[in-house]
Design an enzyme around this catalytic site. Structure first.
Site, PDB file in Angstrom:
ATOM      1  N   SER A   1       0.814  -1.210   0.000  1.00 48.09           N
ATOM      2  CA  SER A   1       0.000   0.000   0.000  1.00 48.09           C
ATOM      3  C   SER A   1       0.847   1.260   0.000  1.00 48.09           C
ATOM      4  O   SER A   1       0.379   2.306  -0.408  1.00 48.09           O
ATOM      5  CB  SER A   1      -0.961   0.007   1.186  1.00 48.09           C
TER       6      SER A   1
ATOM      7  N   GLU B   1      -6.197  -0.920  -7.252  1.00 39.96           N
ATOM      8  CA  GLU B   1      -5.289  -0.076  -8.025  1.00 39.96           C
ATOM      9  C   GLU B   1      -4.294  -0.999  -8.731  1.00 39.96           C
ATOM     10  O   GLU B   1      -3.656  -1.833  -8.085  1.00 39.96           O
ATOM     11  CB  GLU B   1      -4.539   0.893  -7.103  1.00 39.96           C
TER      12      GLU B   1
ATOM     13  N   ASN C   1      -4.286   6.118  -1.155  1.00 42.94           N
ATOM     14  CA  ASN C   1      -3.538   6.389   0.078  1.00 42.94           C
ATOM     15  C   ASN C   1      -2.826   7.736   0.052  1.00 42.94           C
ATOM     16  O   ASN C   1      -2.593   8.339   1.100  1.00 42.94           O
ATOM     17  CB  ASN C   1      -2.545   5.263   0.380  1.00 42.94           C
TER      18      ASN C   1
HETATM   19  N1  CAA Z   1     -13.822 -10.355   4.990  1.00 44.05           N
HETATM   20  C1  CAA Z   1     -14.838 -11.001   4.434  1.00 44.05           C
HETATM   21  N2  CAA Z   1     -16.121 -10.696   4.667  1.00 44.05           N
HETATM   22  C2  CAA Z   1     -16.365  -9.701   5.535  1.00 44.05           C
HETATM   23  C3  CAA Z   1     -15.346  -9.003   6.185  1.00 44.05           C
HETATM   24  C4  CAA Z   1     -14.032  -9.358   5.865  1.00 44.05           C
HETATM   25  N3  CAA Z   1     -12.972  -8.720   6.392  1.00 44.05           N
HETATM   26  N4  CAA Z   1     -15.888  -8.091   6.997  1.00 44.05           N
HETATM   27  C5  CAA Z   1     -17.215  -8.223   6.882  1.00 44.05           C
HETATM   28  N5  CAA Z   1     -17.496  -9.190   5.992  1.00 44.05           N
HETATM   29  C6  CAA Z   1     -18.798  -9.668   5.538  1.00 44.05           C
HETATM   30  C7  CAA Z   1     -19.567 -10.184   6.682  1.00 44.05           C
HETATM   31  O1  CAA Z   1     -20.112 -11.440   6.336  1.00 44.05           O
HETATM   32  C8  CAA Z   1     -20.652  -9.146   6.884  1.00 44.05           C
HETATM   33  O2  CAA Z   1     -21.879  -9.656   7.208  1.00 44.05           O
HETATM   34  P1  CAA Z   1     -22.225 -10.317   8.656  1.00 44.05           P
HETATM   35  O3  CAA Z   1     -21.657  -9.397   9.717  1.00 44.05           O
HETATM   36  O4  CAA Z   1     -23.702 -10.365   8.618  1.00 44.05           O
HETATM   37  O5  CAA Z   1     -21.591 -11.666   8.634  1.00 44.05           O
HETATM   38  C9  CAA Z   1     -20.791  -8.534   5.509  1.00 44.05           C
HETATM   39  O6  CAA Z   1     -19.487  -8.587   4.959  1.00 44.05           O
HETATM   40  C10 CAA Z   1     -21.257  -7.112   5.500  1.00 44.05           C
HETATM   41  O7  CAA Z   1     -20.548  -6.404   6.506  1.00 44.05           O
HETATM   42  P2  CAA Z   1     -21.087  -5.053   7.062  1.00 44.05           P
HETATM   43  O8  CAA Z   1     -22.525  -5.199   7.458  1.00 44.05           O
HETATM   44  O9  CAA Z   1     -20.105  -4.559   8.070  1.00 44.05           O
HETATM   45  O10 CAA Z   1     -21.059  -4.176   5.730  1.00 44.05           O
HETATM   46  P3  CAA Z   1     -21.388  -2.674   5.530  1.00 44.05           P
HETATM   47  O11 CAA Z   1     -22.453  -2.578   4.525  1.00 44.05           O
HETATM   48  O12 CAA Z   1     -21.580  -2.007   6.842  1.00 44.05           O
HETATM   49  O13 CAA Z   1     -20.062  -2.133   4.847  1.00 44.05           O
HETATM   50  C11 CAA Z   1     -17.771  -1.566   4.669  1.00 44.05           C
HETATM   51  C12 CAA Z   1     -18.814  -2.340   5.452  1.00 44.05           C
HETATM   52  C13 CAA Z   1     -17.810  -1.942   3.186  1.00 44.05           C
HETATM   53  C14 CAA Z   1     -16.425  -1.952   5.255  1.00 44.05           C
HETATM   54  C15 CAA Z   1     -18.080  -0.049   4.784  1.00 44.05           C
HETATM   55  O14 CAA Z   1     -18.246   0.298   6.120  1.00 44.05           O
HETATM   56  C16 CAA Z   1     -16.971   0.788   4.207  1.00 44.05           C
HETATM   57  O15 CAA Z   1     -16.915   1.014   2.999  1.00 44.05           O
HETATM   58  N6  CAA Z   1     -16.041   1.276   5.061  1.00 44.05           N
HETATM   59  C17 CAA Z   1     -14.877   2.011   4.621  1.00 44.05           C
HETATM   60  C18 CAA Z   1     -13.747   1.032   4.392  1.00 44.05           C
HETATM   61  C19 CAA Z   1     -12.543   1.692   3.809  1.00 44.05           C
HETATM   62  O16 CAA Z   1     -12.454   2.878   3.622  1.00 44.05           O
HETATM   63  N7  CAA Z   1     -11.554   0.864   3.493  1.00 44.05           N
HETATM   64  C20 CAA Z   1     -10.313   1.326   2.969  1.00 44.05           C
HETATM   65  C21 CAA Z   1      -9.318   1.255   4.049  1.00 44.05           C
HETATM   66  S1  CAA Z   1      -7.785   1.936   3.529  1.00 44.05           S
HETATM   67  C22 CAA Z   1      -7.025   0.665   2.783  1.00 44.05           C
HETATM   68  O17 CAA Z   1      -7.416  -0.461   2.771  1.00 44.05           O
HETATM   69  C23 CAA Z   1      -5.796   1.072   2.100  1.00 44.05           C
HETATM   70  C24 CAA Z   1      -4.573   0.531   2.672  1.00 44.05           C
HETATM   71  O18 CAA Z   1      -3.676   0.336   1.899  1.00 44.05           O
HETATM   72  C25 CAA Z   1      -4.362   0.354   4.128  1.00 44.05           C
END
Ligand code: CAA
Length: 283
Positions: free
Chosen positions: A119, A152, A190
């Site tokens: 990342s 990406e 990022n």
């Molecule tokens: N892996 C697999 N499945 C997953 C999971 C995971 N890590 N986390 C959750 N799930 C599944 C689960 O089965 C969950 O359902 P249950 O709890 O009923 O089992 C299902 O996905 C849906 O989960 P949520 O109800 O929590 O989903 P949501 O609609 O609330 O959306 C989200 C969650 C998509 C994460 C949303 O909150 C979001 O977009 N958040 C922002 C995340 C973000 O910005 N990420 C980028 C981070 S930065 C990065 O990654 C860059 C880097 O290089 C560090």
């Protein structure tokens, strides 16, 4: 080239998520962890998430079982020799990644594409550890990989057009959204998100608000799907601090530097969800 078998090295949160996406899309996946137990634990977590999809009516039991059957885990890197594409998702340390890529080059077929999920490190510097940097690209997934649509696709200095095209085609087959970009610090997301999250941490002390209030402000006032403190706990405080430091080292922009508050959390072992405590506590 026809990619049917994908290797994933490192089955932590990101690697396991990538492996899950790939088996769901119909690819055979060989996942490598340092021990058999860690590999089996990751396979168990993937199986659990797929079971939840069955429970919620998003997949049939047969589809779930077929996807799980497409995943094998191993502790031996040599088992990746027949993979058409290998995605590396190990620790964010340049030396470790360079050593791994040199090893992958030795093990994998000459036409296999080698991708890093880094990342904040330079894909070009990772590729330079190999004698065939033209087959190395970045494929940067977002956390949680099964839920976040973006990948990406990073073109390093010496990436061949064919390797970039292969990565773009795979992202499409995974049902994800590809954004092709060049190998600049932080790539696209990022480069923007890291300083933004650092500003969020600074404002906690400046405006004297609690993490709960800041999260409420950003979800209700800026439309973020989750608040910045919840997001930092999800990403991992250590991962964020490391990425900030790597970008600060390259860009020298003050906003890239991790604020003392979050460095202190990292030093104290408050790493977010993975350590059960970060800005919030977890069961
Ligand atoms: N892996 C697999 N499945 C997953 C999971 C995971 N890590 N986390 C959750 N799930 C599944 C689960 O089965 C969950 O359902 P249950 O709890 O009923 O089992 C299902 O996905 C849906 O989960 P949520 O109800 O929590 O989903 P949501 O609609 O609330 O959306 C989200 C969650 C998509 C994460 C949303 O909150 C979001 O977009 N958040 C922002 C995340 C973000 O910005 N990420 C980028 C981070 S930065 C990065 O990654 C860059 C880097 O290089 C560090």
């Amino acid at each position: 080239m026809a990619v049917e078998r994908i290797g994933v090295v490192g089955l932590g949160a990101m690697g396991a998520g990538i492996a899950q996406v790939a088996i769901e899309a119909g690819f055979e996946v060989v996942g490598r962890e340092v021990t058999t137990e860690l590999g089996e634990a990751a396979a168990g977590r993937i199986g659990h998430f797929l079971t939840r999809k069955v429970e919620k009516g998003q997949r049939t039991q047969d589809e779930r079982d077929a996807a799980v059957a497409r995943l094998t885990t191993t502790s031996e890197l040599s088992k990746l020799s027949e993979c058409d594409l290998v995605i590396e998702a190990i620790v964010e340390e340049l030396d470790a990644k360079r050593a791994l890529f040199a090893e992958l080059e030795r093990i994998c077929r000459t036409d296999a594409v080698l991708a890093t999920n880094t990342s904040a490190l330079s894909v070009t510097e990772i590729a330079a550890a190999t004698a065939t940097p033209e087959r190395v690209v970045g494929m940067h997934f977002f956390n949680p990989a099964p839920l976040m649509p973006l990948v990406e696709v990073v073109r390093a200095q010496l990436s061949a057009d064919e390797a970039v095209a292969a990565a773009l085609a795979i992202v499409e087959r995974l049902g994800k959204v590809a954004v092709p970009c060049h190998d600049t610090p932080g790539f696209v997301v990022n480069r923007v998100l890291i300083p933004l999250l650092n500003d969020c941490v600074r404002v906690l002390d400046e405006a004297r608000v609690t993490p709960e209030s800041l999260d409420a402000a950003m979800t209700n006032g800026a439309g973020w799907p989750m608040g910045p403190c919840t997001l930092l706990d999800l990403v991992g405080i250590d991962v964020h601090v490391h990425a900030s430091e790597a970008l600060y080292e390259k860009l020298r922009e003050p906003r890239m530097a991790p604020p003392p508050r979050i460095v202190g959390m990292r030093n104290a072992g408050l790493l977010g969800r993975k350590s059960s405590r970060g800005f919030y506590g977890y069961e």
